[in-house]
Design an enzyme around this catalytic site. Sequence first.
Site, mmCIF file in Angstrom:
data_model
loop_
_atom_site.group_PDB
_atom_site.id
_atom_site.type_symbol
_atom_site.label_atom_id
_atom_site.label_comp_id
_atom_site.label_asym_id
_atom_site.label_seq_id
_atom_site.Cartn_x
_atom_site.Cartn_y
_atom_site.Cartn_z
ATOM 1 N N SER A 1 -45.830 30.850 -131.802
ATOM 2 C CA SER A 1 -46.957 31.512 -131.894
ATOM 3 C C SER A 1 -47.325 31.843 -130.286
ATOM 4 O O SER A 1 -46.853 31.073 -129.547
ATOM 5 C CB SER A 1 -48.238 30.807 -132.483
ATOM 6 O OG SER A 1 -49.358 31.108 -131.905
ATOM 7 N N THR A 2 -48.190 32.870 -130.203
ATOM 8 C CA THR A 2 -48.839 33.073 -128.574
ATOM 9 C C THR A 2 -49.280 31.706 -128.206
ATOM 10 O O THR A 2 -49.144 31.328 -127.088
ATOM 11 C CB THR A 2 -49.702 34.087 -128.649
ATOM 12 O OG1 THR A 2 -49.252 35.440 -128.945
ATOM 13 C CG2 THR A 2 -50.547 34.289 -127.327
ATOM 14 N N SER B 1 -61.926 46.626 -81.633
ATOM 15 C CA SER B 1 -63.191 47.393 -81.681
ATOM 16 C C SER B 1 -62.746 48.735 -81.428
ATOM 17 O O SER B 1 -61.852 49.099 -80.791
ATOM 18 C CB SER B 1 -64.158 46.854 -80.733
ATOM 19 O OG SER B 1 -65.395 47.798 -80.548
ATOM 20 N N SER B 2 -63.763 49.549 -82.052
ATOM 21 C CA SER B 2 -63.376 51.079 -81.773
ATOM 22 C C SER B 2 -64.157 51.413 -80.970
ATOM 23 O O SER B 2 -64.237 52.843 -80.495
ATOM 24 C CB SER B 2 -63.663 51.748 -83.280
ATOM 25 O OG SER B 2 -65.166 51.611 -83.533
ATOM 26 N N LYS C 1 -61.378 44.518 -76.168
ATOM 27 C CA LYS C 1 -61.997 43.365 -77.234
ATOM 28 C C LYS C 1 -60.972 43.006 -78.351
ATOM 29 O O LYS C 1 -60.212 43.801 -78.776
ATOM 30 C CB LYS C 1 -63.202 43.749 -77.916
ATOM 31 C CG LYS C 1 -63.743 42.653 -78.641
ATOM 32 C CD LYS C 1 -65.103 42.821 -79.430
ATOM 33 C CE LYS C 1 -65.968 41.848 -79.799
ATOM 34 N NZ LYS C 1 -65.494 41.623 -81.170
#
Length: 504
Positions: A172-173, A350-351, A356
């Site tokens: 069975s499952t 960081s953009s 950083k």
Amino acid sequence: METEAAPQGAQTPDMPDTLAVSTVRTVEMESTRTRSEHDLLGYADVPADALWGIHTKRAVANFPITGVPVGHFPELVRALALVKQAAARANRRLGYLAPEKADAIERACALVASEKSYAEAFVVDAIQGGAGTSTNMNANEVIANVALQLMGRPLGDYAALHPNDDVNMAQSTNDAYPTALRLAVIFATQPLVRALDDLAYACKGKAVEFADVLKMGRTQLQDAVPMTLGQEFDSFHTTIKEDVARITEIVGLFREVNLGATAIGTGINADPRYAALAVEELSRASGQPMILASNLIEATSDLGAFVLFSGVLKRVAVKLSKLCNDLRLLSSGPRTGFGEIRLPPVQAGSSIMPGKVNPVIPEVVNQVAFLVIGQDLTVTLCAEGGQLQLNAFEPTIGYCVLSSIRMLTSGVETLTRRCVEGIEADRERCRSLVHGSIGLVTALVPALGYENCSRVAQRALAENRPVADLVLEEGLLTEEQLHELLELEAMTRPSRGRKITKPA
């Protein structure tokens, strides 16, 4: 153009008997080829070359939940195939499964278990209603169709070998799926243990490298007493090894399975000898010492092992997150923070702020930990939500536990390779912080007493002067005595028994 290849006695679409044997029908319309399969709800077309069938198709339509298919978890696919292989071998030994079918199923299971490409055929969503029935049906259909290919039969020719009658025989499952899930957890845990061992080893290496780096220990983010950076990393090593021991211990609970319980634990539709044989065959096929639960009804409904194991994963996550918090604090700065260690730079931070660099590796492991902690609560609620002889929420438990294991494994590997192994100590910074800290005064208490040391500490703080200078200025100790009390060994090891003669 349409050709029929229905077996003798098969029902046609206009027949009322919806429980008829599945038919095979290949349809060619323009460039799309399909075959038609039948279940209790009627007919549906599936791609002609699909290893899955109608039950899988319905499940895919019914459960567009996470977008994460069962095939995303190769350990579960492998475990499902091994359970089906064990069942086929047991049924063959008992004389219920014809040798030709048994051979084909066993070979098909071996292929599915060993070749990762078959995972693509396990397309049902990992989270589903039905207590895992859709996953079990998906496995039955894939294995049946691979077996049919090995027999030289067309896909979907279930009159020759049936997903339910043959692949799912005596199952069975409710026993096949939980057994596979437990075996999958055992498989998935092995890479996690290796990753944690590697992280512990890396921390031990840093403990040795930094054994002579004196620094200030801190409690509640305030100066406490001196220690070595090596001691700090050695504590990381120990805490990780503790988790390895706990995982190894608790995962053993998953060796007990309910294979042979069938629907609710009574073993209906299975030979009385089947359960023991199936578990024996599963142990042989998987290489894992699996055992049959003593009470199959209890084992079918109880998910306590998952709750306990998920709690251990949460413990691992909490301790890893704390370790990463420490790394972020110790590396903070580089000029205005603790700055005692330098994490390897792995990307721009960081953009907008040139130069950083952020502690992105510890940060991502923190986030992995938060997810694992949350998924532990989900496992708890799912286990509690079970009713009577079955828990319908085991698919979500499996999804959470296997996802947590996978994320932890990847997170730990990343932390080890891209962070811990490359950590450097800022020895000068550590030395400077120790020299300027009033925490040094604690090492003088055995010689000077609490009252004297408290007064010196207050002066040091108020006048922003080193403790050692004030002790010498007040004539409390000679320079030689002070040096002896403040040497590395004296401050970082038990030293209460040391005799220091105070000046007259």
